[in-house]
Write a protein that holds these residues in place. Structure first.
Motif, PDB file in Angstrom:
ATOM      1  N   ALA A  20     -57.976  15.161 147.440  1.00 57.56           N
ATOM      2  CA  ALA A  20     -57.817  14.280 147.471  1.00 57.56           C
ATOM      3  C   ALA A  20     -56.575  13.667 148.233  1.00 57.56           C
ATOM      4  O   ALA A  20     -56.199  12.153 148.528  1.00 57.56           O
ATOM      5  N   ILE A  21     -55.268  14.490 148.527  1.00 54.94           N
ATOM      6  CA  ILE A  21     -54.430  14.071 149.364  1.00 54.94           C
ATOM      7  C   ILE A  21     -54.758  14.036 150.646  1.00 54.94           C
ATOM      8  O   ILE A  21     -55.096  14.811 151.749  1.00 54.94           O
ATOM      9  N   THR A  22     -54.959  12.553 151.275  1.00 54.92           N
ATOM     10  CA  THR A  22     -54.442  11.681 152.542  1.00 54.92           C
ATOM     11  C   THR A  22     -53.461  13.017 153.707  1.00 54.92           C
ATOM     12  O   THR A  22     -52.037  13.035 152.428  1.00 54.92           O
ATOM     13  N   PRO A  23     -53.562  12.957 154.504  1.00 53.31           N
ATOM     14  CA  PRO A  23     -51.956  12.957 155.683  1.00 53.31           C
ATOM     15  C   PRO A  23     -51.256  12.534 155.570  1.00 53.31           C
ATOM     16  O   PRO A  23     -50.133  12.939 155.382  1.00 53.31           O
ATOM     17  N   GLU A  24     -51.406  10.783 154.717  1.00 51.30           N
ATOM     18  CA  GLU A  24     -50.250  10.167 154.680  1.00 51.30           C
ATOM     19  C   GLU A  24     -50.096  10.222 153.616  1.00 51.30           C
ATOM     20  O   GLU A  24     -48.353  10.283 153.563  1.00 51.30           O
ATOM     21  N   ILE A  25     -49.992  10.653 153.025  1.00 50.55           N
ATOM     22  CA  ILE A  25     -49.925  11.451 151.005  1.00 50.55           C
ATOM     23  C   ILE A  25     -49.070  12.605 151.359  1.00 50.55           C
ATOM     24  O   ILE A  25     -47.764  12.635 150.750  1.00 50.55           O
ATOM     25  N   PHE A  26     -49.469  13.443 152.172  1.00 58.93           N
ATOM     26  CA  PHE A  26     -49.029  14.159 152.142  1.00 58.93           C
ATOM     27  C   PHE A  26     -47.768  14.850 152.871  1.00 58.93           C
ATOM     28  O   PHE A  26     -46.749  14.869 152.984  1.00 58.93           O
TER      29      PHE A  26
END
Length: 379
Positions: A136-142
């Protein structure tokens, strides 16, 4: 560049039949180390031109680290896939990294498709893990998580290298106990008394626009503690995705190199009902739950979105995080709603509160909060 094979060893150490990729020293300046593999890794490593080395086993990953340290190369981050791998042994990686000071600033993440209580407990026992990633972790959140982890590790290094100057003021624990007791008493009582208001606002928000009733985001509070922050939703459902397109409207004096705060006057993302909730501060009511859970206090410095907190980790700014996160605070009663408030003014007020905060000071701020509830500008 992505490599599915480990770096080569010197010929004298190379085992017969081992497939390796031979890279000259000059070919690798920055790299990411992946332990195990998953399609998710491509999402978080594919945005840079760094080398990505994938080691199938933890033991091999240690060898890759040793090999690169010979060239004084450290990975940007390490990610380990523990999904369907109950026998993972992160302790060996942790133990090796603790023997090498150059790796102290490298964030370590683990990846799992689901987060269980057993996994969290195991990682807590191991220590040295910055965060757990899921599909569920998007690249932006990562990128936010990576930035925060890098900043915190850098701060930890700075603290270890400097002699301790932290002193606990007399009465600190008494002040904390009284403040926490009052938070529980008032937040619990208000949640009970205001439950009819919560019900009415829930119905109105659902009738006003599509989307969830509550806006839940991750915020950094006291000592950069990250928690889920609750508000009534006042914007359209995809408001977060529009931030990048609205940077030119930001009212704060940011030049892209210093601290970043984001707020837009007459924000077009705000719904009609949301404007009323904001002007009356009713959107803040769900934060009473954060107070009851201990994430926040009634009075403190506002918890910040992670992209803002990540820009406030230098000695000049980090002091604001020594205070509890709060629903109302010093800058809210001094400058709330002022379009001309600068970043430095806001941070200085936060730092001032962190230095002076006490139960009596909180009572003074609470007494002055009603006058600040109606904002001077629609922000």
């Amino acid at each position: 560049m992505i490599s599915n094979l480990p770096l080569s060893y010197p010929d004298a150490r190379k085992k017969t039949g081992t497939k390796v990729v031979a890279l000259a020293k000059s070919h690798v300046n920055r790299y990411t180390l992946c332990i195990g593999n998953d399609e998710f890794f491509d999402c978080v490593t594919g945005r840079t031109d760094e080398y990505v080395f994938t080691a199938k086993e933890l033991s091999l990953s240690v060898n890759v680290l040793k090999e690169q340290l010979l060239y004084d190369n450290v990975p940007t981050f390490i990610i380990c896939n523990v999904h369907n791998n109950p026998q993972f042994n992160l302790r060996r990686l942790r133990d090796y990294m603790r023997t090498e000071s150059r790796l102290a600033k490298v964030p370590v993440f683990v990846y799992a498709e689901t987060i269980s209580a057993e996994l969290k407990q195991e990682l807590r026992r191991i220590g040295g893990i910055d965060d757990i990633l899921t599909p569920a972790i998007t690249p932006e959140i990562f990128e936010e998580k990576l930035s925060m982890a890098q900043q915190i590790r850098q701060m930890a290094q700075d603290v270890e290298q400097e002699p301790s100057t932290v002193t606990i003021k007399p009465g600190y624990y008494l002040n904390y106990s009284i403040k926490r007791g009052l938070d529980i008493l008032f937040a619990g009582t208000l949640l009970l008394l205001l439950s009819p208001v919560f019900l009415v606002l829930t119905i109105l928000i659902k009738l006003d626009s599509k989307g969830p009733v509550f806006y839940v985001s991750r915020r950094a509070g006291n000592r950069y503690q990250i928690f889920k922050f609750y508000k009534f939703r006042t914007m359209v459902a995809d408001a977060d995705k529009q931030v990048a397109q609205m940077k030119h409207l930001n009212q704060y004096d940011t030049n892209g190199t210093g601290p970043v705060f984001f707020k837009v006057s007459n924000d077009p993302r705000v719904t009609p009902l949301g404007a009323f909730l904001r002007n009356s501060s009713l959107d803040e009511l769900p934060q009473l739950l954060n107070v009851l859970l201990g994430h926040m206090s009634l009075v403190g410095n506002r918890p910040l979105p992670l992209y803002e907190a990540a820009t406030l980790t230098t000695d000049d700014y980090a002091g604001r995080f020594l205070a509890p996160a709060g629903i109302t605070g010093l800058w809210q009663i001094k400058k709330r709603g002022n379009k001309d408030m600068s970043v430095s003014e806001r941070i200085n007020l936060d730092k001032s509160y962190a230095e002076k905060h006490s139960v009596l000071y909180d009572m003074w701020i609470l007494a002055n909060t009603p006058n600040a509830l109606r904002q001077k500008d629609n922000v």
